[in-house]
Scaffold this motif. Structure first.
Motif, PDB file in Angstrom:
ATOM      1  N   ASP A 186       2.137   7.779  10.430  1.00  0.00           N
ATOM      2  CA  ASP A 186       2.500   7.546   9.018  1.00  0.00           C
ATOM      3  C   ASP A 186       3.883   6.921   8.908  1.00  0.00           C
ATOM      4  O   ASP A 186       4.098   6.009   8.119  1.00  0.00           O
ATOM      5  CB  ASP A 186       2.457   8.854   8.223  1.00  0.00           C
ATOM      6  N   HIS A 187       4.823   7.418   9.706  1.00  0.00           N
ATOM      7  CA  HIS A 187       6.179   6.880   9.678  1.00  0.00           C
ATOM      8  C   HIS A 187       6.175   5.402  10.100  1.00  0.00           C
ATOM      9  O   HIS A 187       6.807   4.572   9.446  1.00  0.00           O
ATOM     10  CB  HIS A 187       7.093   7.679  10.608  1.00  0.00           C
ATOM     11  N   GLN A 190       4.658   3.246   7.386  1.00  0.00           N
ATOM     12  CA  GLN A 190       5.562   3.104   6.235  1.00  0.00           C
ATOM     13  C   GLN A 190       6.730   2.175   6.570  1.00  0.00           C
ATOM     14  O   GLN A 190       7.068   1.311   5.777  1.00  0.00           O
ATOM     15  CB  GLN A 190       6.087   4.487   5.842  1.00  0.00           C
ATOM     16  N   GLU A 191       7.329   2.330   7.740  1.00  0.00           N
ATOM     17  CA  GLU A 191       8.476   1.500   8.129  1.00  0.00           C
ATOM     18  C   GLU A 191       8.073   0.047   8.362  1.00  0.00           C
ATOM     19  O   GLU A 191       8.831  -0.859   8.071  1.00  0.00           O
ATOM     20  CB  GLU A 191       9.133   2.068   9.385  1.00  0.00           C
TER      21      GLU A 191
END
Length: 194
Positions: A186-187, A190-191
Motif C-alpha cells: 500500500d505504501h 501510494q508513493e
C-alpha cells in the motif's frame, strides 16, 4: 534472428518504475505505518490477554485477584478481569520508533519487562502500619486508616519472593506476518501514485 520479437519503449511504464524505485529507496513512511500497526496489534494482545502466538495468559492468582477489588474506578475492573490493565499505564505506554533499519516498538515502563518475560521479585523485609479496631464479639479486625475507633500498629513484614508468570504482549503474530506485506505494498502504491 529467426522467429519474432517485440520491443517496448513505454515512457509511462519507465516513469512508473522510476517512481516505484524512489518509493522503495525511502521506506520511512512504510516504517511509520508498520510501527502504528504494531502498536495496535500489541494493544489488542493486552485487551485479549493473549500472547502473539495465540496462547491465553495464565490467570491471576486468587490472592492477586482479591487485592484488585478496589475503590473508585478500579472497582469496575476487579478480580480476575483485565490482567495488566487496571490502571491502563502499560497499555497506553506502547509506542514505536523508526530506526535506520526498521521499526522498534514496546514500552518504556520499568515493569513491562517482567510482565513480558516473567520472573521473581525479591521483596526485602520492611515495617508497615496497619489499622485495627476491636469489634464487639468479633475481636480485632483490620479497618481503613482513619476509621472511627481505629488503632494504628507497626508491624514487621518478612522478606519474601513474588513470582510473576510471563504474559507476553510484544511479538509478531500470524496476523502481523500477513499484514506487513500489505502495508508495504500500500505504501509503495501510494508513493508511486499507482
Amino acid at each position: 534472428m529467426a522467429g519474432v520479437s517485440f520491443s517496448l519503449d513505454d515512457k509511462e511504464a519507465q516513469e512508473a518504475l522510476a517512481q516505484l524505485e524512489r518509493a522503495a529507496a525511502n521506506p520511512e513512511g512504510a516504517y511509520h505505518a508498520i510501527g502504528a500497526h504494531f502498536v495496535f496489534s500489541t494493544q489488542r494482545n493486552i485487551e485479549q490477554e493473549t500472547a502473539p502466538d495465540g496462547q491465553k495468559w495464565r490467570p491471576l492468582s486468587p490472592r492477586t485477584a482479591a487485592k484488585r477489588i478496589g475503590r473508585g474506578r478500579a472497582a469496575r475492573r476487579r478480580g480476575y478481569n483485565h490482567i495488566l490493565r487496571v490502571t491502563a499505564r502499560l497499555y497506553q505506554s506502547i509506542s514505536y520508533g523508526v530506526v535506520p533499519s526498521g521499526v522498534e516498538w514496546g514500552s518504556n515502563l520499568v515493569y513491562a519487562r517482567i510482565h513480558q518475560l516473567g520472573g521473581t521479585i525479591d521483596m526485602k523485609p520492611r515495617t508497615g502500619t496497619v489499622s485495627m479496631r476491636n469489634i464487639r464479639k468479633r475481636g480485632n479486625r483490620f479497618v481503613r486508616a482513619g476509621s472511627k475507633g481505629a488503632e494504628s500498629r507497626v508491624v514487621q513484614i518478612r522478606g519474601h519472593q513474588v513470582r510473576i508468570p510471563a504474559r507476553p504482549f510484544l511479538g509478531i503474530s500470524a496476523y502481523d506476518r500477513q499484514a506487513i506485506p500489505e502495508i508495504v505494498a500500500d505504501h509503495l502504491r501510494q508513493e508511486a501514485g499507482l
